[in-house]
Design a protein around this motif. Structure first.
Motif, PDB file in Angstrom:
ATOM      1  N   LEU A  61      36.567   0.596  16.111  1.00 51.23           N
ATOM      2  CA  LEU A  61      37.710   1.346  16.638  1.00 51.23           C
ATOM      3  C   LEU A  61      38.429   2.095  15.525  1.00 51.23           C
ATOM      4  CD1 LEU A  61      39.300  -1.103  19.192  1.00 51.23           C
ATOM      5  CD2 LEU A  61      38.260   1.111  19.666  1.00 51.23           C
ATOM      6  N   LEU A  62      38.626   1.401  14.411  1.00 52.46           N
ATOM      7  CA  LEU A  62      39.324   2.030  13.301  1.00 52.46           C
ATOM      8  C   LEU A  62      38.516   3.205  12.772  1.00 52.46           C
ATOM      9  CD1 LEU A  62      40.588  -1.201  11.532  1.00 52.46           C
ATOM     10  CD2 LEU A  62      41.942   0.458  12.824  1.00 52.46           C
ATOM     11  N   VAL A  63      37.217   2.994  12.665  1.00 54.94           N
ATOM     12  CA  VAL A  63      36.349   4.067  12.177  1.00 54.94           C
ATOM     13  C   VAL A  63      36.450   5.273  13.112  1.00 54.94           C
ATOM     14  CG1 VAL A  63      33.923   4.729  12.016  1.00 54.94           C
ATOM     15  CG2 VAL A  63      34.734   2.655  10.881  1.00 54.94           C
ATOM     16  N   LEU A  64      36.376   5.013  14.431  1.00 56.21           N
ATOM     17  CA  LEU A  64      36.411   6.116  15.384  1.00 56.21           C
ATOM     18  C   LEU A  64      37.705   6.904  15.271  1.00 56.21           C
ATOM     19  CD1 LEU A  64      34.859   4.593  18.580  1.00 56.21           C
ATOM     20  CD2 LEU A  64      34.036   6.541  17.256  1.00 56.21           C
ATOM     21  N   ALA A  65      38.801   6.176  15.098  1.00 50.37           N
ATOM     22  CA  ALA A  65      40.098   6.839  15.053  1.00 50.37           C
ATOM     23  C   ALA A  65      40.210   7.765  13.848  1.00 50.37           C
ATOM     24  CB  ALA A  65      41.208   5.800  15.015  1.00 50.37           C
ATOM     25  N   SER A  66      39.494   7.437  12.786  1.00 44.81           N
ATOM     26  CA  SER A  66      39.639   8.216  11.562  1.00 44.81           C
ATOM     27  C   SER A  66      38.511   9.225  11.360  1.00 44.81           C
ATOM     28  CB  SER A  66      39.672   7.261  10.365  1.00 44.81           C
ATOM     29  OG  SER A  66      38.450   6.563  10.293  1.00 44.81           O
ATOM     30  N   LEU A  67      37.565   9.269  12.269  1.00 40.46           N
ATOM     31  CA  LEU A  67      36.410  10.155  12.081  1.00 40.46           C
ATOM     32  C   LEU A  67      36.788  11.616  12.269  1.00 40.46           C
ATOM     33  CD1 LEU A  67      33.346   8.637  13.949  1.00 40.46           C
ATOM     34  CD2 LEU A  67      33.739   8.800  11.508  1.00 40.46           C
ATOM     35  N   PRO A  68      36.240  12.492  11.433  1.00 29.92           N
ATOM     36  CA  PRO A  68      36.363  13.912  11.769  1.00 29.92           C
ATOM     37  C   PRO A  68      35.614  14.188  13.080  1.00 29.92           C
ATOM     38  CG  PRO A  68      34.853  13.583   9.908  1.00 29.92           C
ATOM     39  CD  PRO A  68      35.446  12.244  10.236  1.00 29.92           C
ATOM     40  N   VAL A  69      36.052  15.227  13.787  1.00 28.05           N
ATOM     41  CA  VAL A  69      35.483  15.453  15.119  1.00 28.05           C
ATOM     42  C   VAL A  69      33.964  15.595  15.101  1.00 28.05           C
ATOM     43  CG1 VAL A  69      37.454  16.300  16.402  1.00 28.05           C
ATOM     44  CG2 VAL A  69      36.235  17.850  14.874  1.00 28.05           C
ATOM     45  N   ARG A  70      33.430  16.223  14.061  1.00 23.29           N
ATOM     46  CA  ARG A  70      31.973  16.412  14.059  1.00 23.29           C
ATOM     47  C   ARG A  70      31.225  15.089  13.946  1.00 23.29           C
ATOM     48  NH1 ARG A  70      30.052  21.341  14.349  1.00 23.29           N
ATOM     49  NH2 ARG A  70      31.594  22.963  14.042  1.00 23.29           N
ATOM     50  N   ALA A  71      31.827  14.133  13.241  1.00 20.65           N
ATOM     51  CA  ALA A  71      31.182  12.826  13.149  1.00 20.65           C
ATOM     52  C   ALA A  71      31.368  12.054  14.449  1.00 20.65           C
ATOM     53  CB  ALA A  71      31.749  12.037  11.972  1.00 20.65           C
ATOM     54  N   ASP A  77      28.208   8.712   6.488  1.00 26.58           N
ATOM     55  CA  ASP A  77      29.206   8.225   5.526  1.00 26.58           C
ATOM     56  C   ASP A  77      29.943   7.004   6.069  1.00 26.58           C
ATOM     57  OD1 ASP A  77      28.463  10.347   4.047  1.00 26.58           O
ATOM     58  OD2 ASP A  77      30.282  11.540   4.402  1.00 26.58           O
ATOM     59  N   PHE A  78      29.882   6.824   7.390  1.00 26.69           N
ATOM     60  CA  PHE A  78      30.663   5.758   8.023  1.00 26.69           C
ATOM     61  C   PHE A  78      29.801   4.548   8.346  1.00 26.69           C
ATOM     62  CE2 PHE A  78      31.909  10.041   9.225  1.00 26.69           C
ATOM     63  CZ  PHE A  78      33.122  10.127   8.580  1.00 26.69           C
ATOM     64  N   GLY A  79      28.585   4.559   7.825  1.00 25.94           N
ATOM     65  CA  GLY A  79      27.699   3.441   8.082  1.00 25.94           C
ATOM     66  C   GLY A  79      26.460   3.879   8.846  1.00 25.94           C
ATOM     67  N   SER A  80      25.578   2.938   9.084  1.00 25.78           N
ATOM     68  CA  SER A  80      24.339   3.217   9.798  1.00 25.78           C
ATOM     69  C   SER A  80      24.463   2.761  11.242  1.00 25.78           C
ATOM     70  CB  SER A  80      23.183   2.449   9.149  1.00 25.78           C
ATOM     71  OG  SER A  80      23.031   2.845   7.809  1.00 25.78           O
ATOM     72  N   PHE A  81      23.843   3.505  12.143  1.00 22.71           N
ATOM     73  CA  PHE A  81      23.784   3.001  13.510  1.00 22.71           C
ATOM     74  C   PHE A  81      22.473   3.431  14.150  1.00 22.71           C
ATOM     75  CE2 PHE A  81      26.072   6.993  13.452  1.00 22.71           C
ATOM     76  CZ  PHE A  81      25.518   7.711  14.495  1.00 22.71           C
ATOM     77  N   ASP A  82      22.115   2.729  15.220  1.00 21.22           N
ATOM     78  CA  ASP A  82      20.883   3.044  15.935  1.00 21.22           C
ATOM     79  C   ASP A  82      21.108   4.207  16.884  1.00 21.22           C
ATOM     80  OD1 ASP A  82      19.540   1.062  14.677  1.00 21.22           O
ATOM     81  OD2 ASP A  82      19.655  -0.374  16.330  1.00 21.22           O
ATOM     82  N   ALA A  83      20.152   5.091  16.940  1.00 24.90           N
ATOM     83  CA  ALA A  83      20.222   6.218  17.871  1.00 24.90           C
ATOM     84  C   ALA A  83      18.890   6.280  18.616  1.00 24.90           C
ATOM     85  CB  ALA A  83      20.486   7.509  17.116  1.00 24.90           C
ATOM     86  N   PRO A  84      18.901   6.878  19.817  1.00 24.91           N
ATOM     87  CA  PRO A  84      17.638   6.987  20.553  1.00 24.91           C
ATOM     88  C   PRO A  84      16.586   7.733  19.731  1.00 24.91           C
ATOM     89  CG  PRO A  84      19.496   7.620  21.931  1.00 24.91           C
ATOM     90  CD  PRO A  84      20.017   7.476  20.534  1.00 24.91           C
ATOM     91  N   GLY A  85      15.352   7.347  19.895  1.00 27.61           N
ATOM     92  CA  GLY A  85      14.259   7.992  19.167  1.00 27.61           C
ATOM     93  C   GLY A  85      14.018   9.418  19.623  1.00 27.61           C
ATOM     94  N   GLU A  86      13.161  10.120  18.905  1.00 28.23           N
ATOM     95  CA  GLU A  86      12.793  11.492  19.258  1.00 28.23           C
ATOM     96  C   GLU A  86      11.278  11.648  19.153  1.00 28.23           C
ATOM     97  OE1 GLU A  86      14.882  14.368  16.913  1.00 28.23           O
ATOM     98  OE2 GLU A  86      16.871  13.686  17.569  1.00 28.23           O
ATOM     99  N   ALA A  87      10.729  12.584  19.910  1.00 25.55           N
ATOM    100  CA  ALA A  87       9.297  12.886  19.825  1.00 25.55           C
ATOM    101  C   ALA A  87       9.106  14.382  20.050  1.00 25.55           C
ATOM    102  CB  ALA A  87       8.519  12.081  20.859  1.00 25.55           C
ATOM    103  N   ASP A  88       8.091  14.937  19.399  1.00 27.64           N
ATOM    104  CA  ASP A  88       7.787  16.367  19.538  1.00 27.64           C
ATOM    105  C   ASP A  88       6.989  16.643  20.797  1.00 27.64           C
ATOM    106  OD1 ASP A  88       8.827  17.749  17.216  1.00 27.64           O
ATOM    107  OD2 ASP A  88       7.483  16.451  16.061  1.00 27.64           O
ATOM    108  N   LEU A  89       7.365  17.689  21.515  1.00 30.72           N
ATOM    109  CA  LEU A  89       6.494  18.225  22.551  1.00 30.72           C
ATOM    110  C   LEU A  89       5.557  19.237  21.889  1.00 30.72           C
ATOM    111  CD1 LEU A  89       9.074  17.187  24.158  1.00 30.72           C
ATOM    112  CD2 LEU A  89       8.391  18.797  25.939  1.00 30.72           C
ATOM    113  N   THR A  90       4.368  19.395  22.477  1.00 27.13           N
ATOM    114  CA  THR A  90       3.374  20.321  21.925  1.00 27.13           C
ATOM    115  C   THR A  90       3.238  21.520  22.847  1.00 27.13           C
ATOM    116  OG1 THR A  90       2.196  18.419  21.040  1.00 27.13           O
ATOM    117  CG2 THR A  90       0.987  20.510  21.124  1.00 27.13           C
ATOM    118  N   ARG A  91       3.181  22.689  22.246  1.00 24.77           N
ATOM    119  CA  ARG A  91       3.123  23.931  23.020  1.00 24.77           C
ATOM    120  C   ARG A  91       1.684  24.202  23.443  1.00 24.77           C
ATOM    121  NH1 ARG A  91       2.503  29.324  23.016  1.00 24.77           N
ATOM    122  NH2 ARG A  91       4.275  30.684  23.522  1.00 24.77           N
TER     123      ARG A  91
END
Lengths: 398, 398
Positions: free
Chosen positions: B10-20, A68-82
């Motif tokens: 900074l403003l966004v962080l200050a107003s974010l709910p903890v889970r976000a 809800d607060f915008g988009s941001f980049d996060a580290p990628g993910e990959a599946d491990l296989t059992r």
């Protein structure tokens, strides 16, 4: 008396199958991460009962997370296989040389790799790390070169009326010699502390290796804590084991900048420094770049070398410290005798890119000299370690 | 230029709910562990999907684990209870003051408390820690007292032809003064390294607090790495990020003892020491007690204070080093001028209890003076931290 229980324990340990050793020593009988000859890496995790195991790390393509607060980049993910024995595995393609971070996600829960005791805290996140050697990442290795000393030192700040901790690197030979050295003040970013550059930043290894190769002048490096409300890193203060969630107050209210001469006085009176502007540098990442900008202009006779690594430029809205007043007048005074080096670096994907572009425009308009480096990627440690390897060789050579 | 994206963030962080905020900073919105006024402790873990969550730690009654290789004590376990929102909880009774370690076990998998960034590695196991203040555990706090400096320093050993790392504590005021100090060499146990005493051992805090209270002489404390095949702690050597599984070779082959004068020479030539037997102490836990015993008898003119904390006494079977030959002749030489203090401490449940009892019988039979402390519990860090607080006030007071 010859056959003590101690001997018995040693003999038992030597003969134990790895799974039983695990019960005593806590060692998992797996190798993870395993770095192969082609720099591909295999991750392994023993969890016969798990429904899913994923790895997340900065060696995987970033994914864009939309909130809800915008988009941001996060580290990628990959599946491990059992596999049949309940061991999960994932092997990357060949990776570029770099210090990488990762965690596992087991049935939705983030957890460390139990086979890898090497972890680094970044703000309030602890991740496992591994190193792919080669190229600039060879500066990040502990190598067979003379090693400097890393000390955790407390100083008193009269301005803050507070005892505070900092990290000091003295180059190999300092303790045995009588020589005086230049000093580089190296500052961390928001959420960091006096440990950040020597841990995630690999500053100790970079300095040891670059000094040993003759690429960098032997120097003292002082890594401060930029959160003026804190005495030291979380857990290292009289507040006790308080989680690192309350670091924002005071970080950009002008007081860190105002107290900085206390740091310089302490260092000059405690170490064999050359206490002169020509032999002092200041630089930092993000908030530390912000601090470097403002400190160097507040005290124009203090630093001849200034490094802004992905720097925040302006103070928080509503900050009323005199430190942030009259920016143009203070820059004019600082650049009346231009610094030997005013060095600005930022990643082309950094969220501070435009702020830095605007700041450069200000410097350009006034005709103030600086050097500029633009790199790929964003606001990440990879860039800051590289900037350090690029900035250090430029220091104290005039 | 005023509204940079940085301000926006900074403003966004200050107003974010903890889970976000968690999504950005990695902070869990729970408090765990929460230490209550009566010293009971609540652990919390968010895992709506988990089938079972347990906590294991040294504050719970030990349980006896029986294997094919015999029975041994292991930390106790307790169930957390799931509440409606998928948060699991467990509250202890009031706990005694102490530094405690714990982990969670989630659906059978051991993992750290994601709300607690404070972790310490012990050999190859990483656990969370928390501190209950009061009594002797107040020595373990970072308090508002003058703080010594803790340095990671490399020395060259001609005997081993190797650069190696050690940890040096210099008392508050050392850097500013000109005074000379006595030196205490403080040695770790098997699986430990030069970080063990300053991390799990809380030696820095114990020294700061006891010196500040005037209970302990200001002194330099040198914490070596007793694994002679290693340059330094795992990850701090040119071997790279190698897991701590190969520490046994070389630890008790006589070479650590043989090279020890290299350490003493380095310290005496690098720090402002009083380079005399009367102003030198050596002590250590388990294998470090073994090393202290053998080093002090190999070099009878070197140490006037010797501390054996839950010491291993005899070398491994088959060890052929001359260091371990002629024990009675060497003890006779050492006790010809008895040390100012020869201090032996062990827990009544320690698996080395009988070995120490036999060693004391040897000393008794020869009429060699020593002091003896017997404590509850076994071969655990709790005892070694307490022994340190008991041994330190006895040093350098003759």
């Amino acid at each position: 008396m010859k056959k003590t229980m101690f001997l018995a324990l040693l003999l038992v340990l030597a003969s134990l199958p790895v799974r039983a050793q695990q019960a005593i020593w806590g060692v998992m009988p797996l190798v993870s991460p395993e770095i192969h000859a082609d720099n591909s890496v295999t991750f392994r995790f023993a969890a016969p009962e798990a429904g899913s195991v994923r790895v997340t790390g900065d060696f995987l393509p970033v994914r864009t997370v939309t909130t809800d607060f915008g988009s941001f980049d996060a580290p990628g993910e990959a599946d491990l296989t059992r596999n049949g024995e309940g061991v999960w595995e994932f092997t990357t393609g060949p990776l570029q040389p770099e210090l990488y971070s990762y965690s596992f996600i087991v049935d939705g829960l983030r957890m460390p790799d139990p086979c890898n005791v090497f972890q680094i805290r970044d703000t309030s996140t602890i991740t496992n790390v591994f190193l792919i050697n080669g190229g600039y990442a060879d500066y990040f290795k502990v190598d067979d070169v003379p090693h400097g000393t890393v000390s955790k030192v407390w100083y008193h700040s009269p301005v803050l009326d507070m005892d505070r901790r900092l990290t000091v690197y003295t180059p190999a030979g300092y303790e045995q010699g009588t020589e005086r050295y230049p000093v580089f003040y190296l500052l961390h970013g928001m959420g960091g502390d006096e440990n950040a550059w020597s841990e995630l930043g690999r500053a100790t290894q970079i300095l040891d290796n670059m000094i040993a190769r003759g690429e960098v002048e032997p120097m003292i490096v002082v890594m401060t804590n930029g959160n003026v409300d804190m005495q030291a890193a979380p857990g290292e203060t009289s507040a006790g084991f308080v989680p690192p969630t309350t670091q924002l107050p005071g970080t950009m209210n002008g007081m860190f900048e105002t107290h900085f001469p206390d740091v310089v006085n302490f260092i000059d009176s405690t170490y064999r420094t050359v206490p002169h502007k020509h032999h002092r540098a200041i630089g930092g990442l993000s908030m530390g770049g912000f601090h470097s900008l403002h400190i160097s202009k507040e005290y124009p006779d203090m630093f001849d070398y200034v490094g802004l690594f992905s720097a925040a430029i302006l103070p928080r809205e509503g900050a009323t410290s005199p430190v942030y007043d009259d920016m143009s007048g203070k820059l004019q005074r600082q650049f009346a005798t231009p610094p030997a080096l005013y060095w600005i670096a930022i990643g082309e994907k950094d969220f501070l890119y435009d702020a830095n572009k605007n700041f450069r425009a200000t410097l350009d308009a006034a005709g103030y000299p600086y050097e500029y480096v633009e790199s790929p990627d964003g606001h990440i440690w990879k860039n800051w370690r590289i900037y350090l390897t690029e900035f250090l060789p430029r220091l104290f050579k005039k």
